[in-house]
Design a protein around this motif. Structure first.
Motif, short mmCIF file in Angstrom:
data_model
loop_
_atom_site.label_atom_id
_atom_site.label_comp_id
_atom_site.label_asym_id
_atom_site.label_seq_id
_atom_site.Cartn_x
_atom_site.Cartn_y
_atom_site.Cartn_z
N MET A 1 42.63 19.57 46.16
CA MET A 1 43.61 20.07 45.24
C MET A 1 44.19 21.37 45.81
SD MET A 1 43.03 20.85 41.25
CE MET A 1 44.23 21.65 40.30
N SER A 2 45.50 21.48 45.79
CA SER A 2 46.18 22.63 46.33
C SER A 2 46.66 23.54 45.21
CB SER A 2 47.38 22.16 47.16
OG SER A 2 48.10 23.26 47.64
N ALA A 3 46.56 24.84 45.43
CA ALA A 3 47.02 25.81 44.44
C ALA A 3 47.61 27.02 45.16
CB ALA A 3 45.87 26.24 43.53
N THR A 4 48.64 27.56 44.59
CA THR A 4 49.23 28.79 45.11
C THR A 4 48.84 29.93 44.19
OG1 THR A 4 51.11 27.58 46.02
CG2 THR A 4 51.38 29.96 45.70
N LYS A 5 48.34 30.99 44.78
CA LYS A 5 47.94 32.16 44.01
C LYS A 5 48.78 33.34 44.46
CE LYS A 5 43.28 30.45 43.47
NZ LYS A 5 41.86 30.73 43.62
N HIS A 6 48.96 34.30 43.56
CA HIS A 6 49.78 35.47 43.85
C HIS A 6 49.00 36.72 43.48
CE1 HIS A 6 53.58 37.66 44.29
NE2 HIS A 6 53.14 38.39 43.27
N TRP A 7 48.80 37.59 44.46
CA TRP A 7 48.17 38.89 44.21
C TRP A 7 49.19 39.96 44.54
CZ3 TRP A 7 42.51 39.42 46.30
CH2 TRP A 7 41.72 38.38 45.81
N ASP A 8 49.30 40.96 43.69
CA ASP A 8 50.20 42.08 43.94
C ASP A 8 49.43 43.26 44.50
OD1 ASP A 8 52.65 40.96 42.97
OD2 ASP A 8 51.90 41.23 40.93
N ILE A 9 50.01 43.90 45.49
CA ILE A 9 49.44 45.11 46.06
C ILE A 9 50.38 46.27 45.71
CG2 ILE A 9 48.87 46.35 48.20
CD1 ILE A 9 48.13 43.66 49.42
N THR A 10 49.81 47.34 45.19
CA THR A 10 50.57 48.53 44.86
C THR A 10 50.39 49.55 45.98
OG1 THR A 10 50.23 48.15 42.51
CG2 THR A 10 50.88 50.37 43.17
N VAL A 27 44.78 46.59 44.92
CA VAL A 27 44.99 45.20 44.53
C VAL A 27 44.02 44.89 43.40
CG1 VAL A 27 43.38 44.28 46.28
CG2 VAL A 27 45.20 42.82 45.36
N ARG A 28 44.49 44.13 42.44
CA ARG A 28 43.63 43.68 41.35
C ARG A 28 43.42 42.18 41.54
NH1 ARG A 28 41.74 45.86 36.95
NH2 ARG A 28 43.15 47.62 37.08
N THR A 29 42.16 41.78 41.63
CA THR A 29 41.85 40.36 41.83
C THR A 29 42.06 39.60 40.53
OG1 THR A 29 39.51 40.54 41.23
CG2 THR A 29 40.10 41.03 43.55
N PRO A 30 42.17 38.28 40.61
CA PRO A 30 42.30 37.49 39.37
C PRO A 30 41.13 37.70 38.41
CG PRO A 30 42.91 36.16 41.25
CD PRO A 30 42.34 37.44 41.80
N ALA A 31 39.97 38.09 38.93
CA ALA A 31 38.81 38.36 38.08
C ALA A 31 38.89 39.74 37.43
CB ALA A 31 37.52 38.25 38.89
N GLY A 32 39.94 40.51 37.76
CA GLY A 32 40.14 41.81 37.15
C GLY A 32 39.53 42.97 37.90
#
Length: 90
Positions: A1-10, A27-32
């Motif tokens: 299964m393919s998924a695209t994830k997006h992380w923002d870096i400040t 950077v804030r991970t999806p886990a917070g």
């Protein structure tokens, strides 16, 4: 299964004087979880003052620091899941 994830870096850049530039990246991970890195550039007094160069150097050092800290965080997470210490290749 393919998924695209997006992380923002400040990226925040501070110039303290004509010679010193400090960069903070986070950077804030999806886990917070927030991971941060810091980098500094110090201009040689004999070099011309080019702010873009100081910004680039400080940010590149901050990103390298962020990368190292994120790898360390990953090692701790792996150890927490497996119960064994983890050492990732650098």
């Amino acid at each position: 299964m393919s998924a695209t994830k997006h992380w923002d870096i400040t990226v925040d850049i501070d110039e303290f004087d004509e010679d010193t530039t400090l960069a903070h990246v986070s950077v804030r991970t999806p886990a917070g979880q927030e991971v941060t890195g810091v980098g500094q550039a110090q201009r040689n007094p004999l070099d011309p003052s080019v702010h873009e160069i100081g910004d680039e150097l400080a940010v590149s050092r901050a990103l390298r620091n962020l990368s190292e800290r994120l790898l360390h965080t990953t090692e701790k997470d792996i150890a927490g899941v497996t119960g064994e210490s983890a050492h990732l290749h650098r």
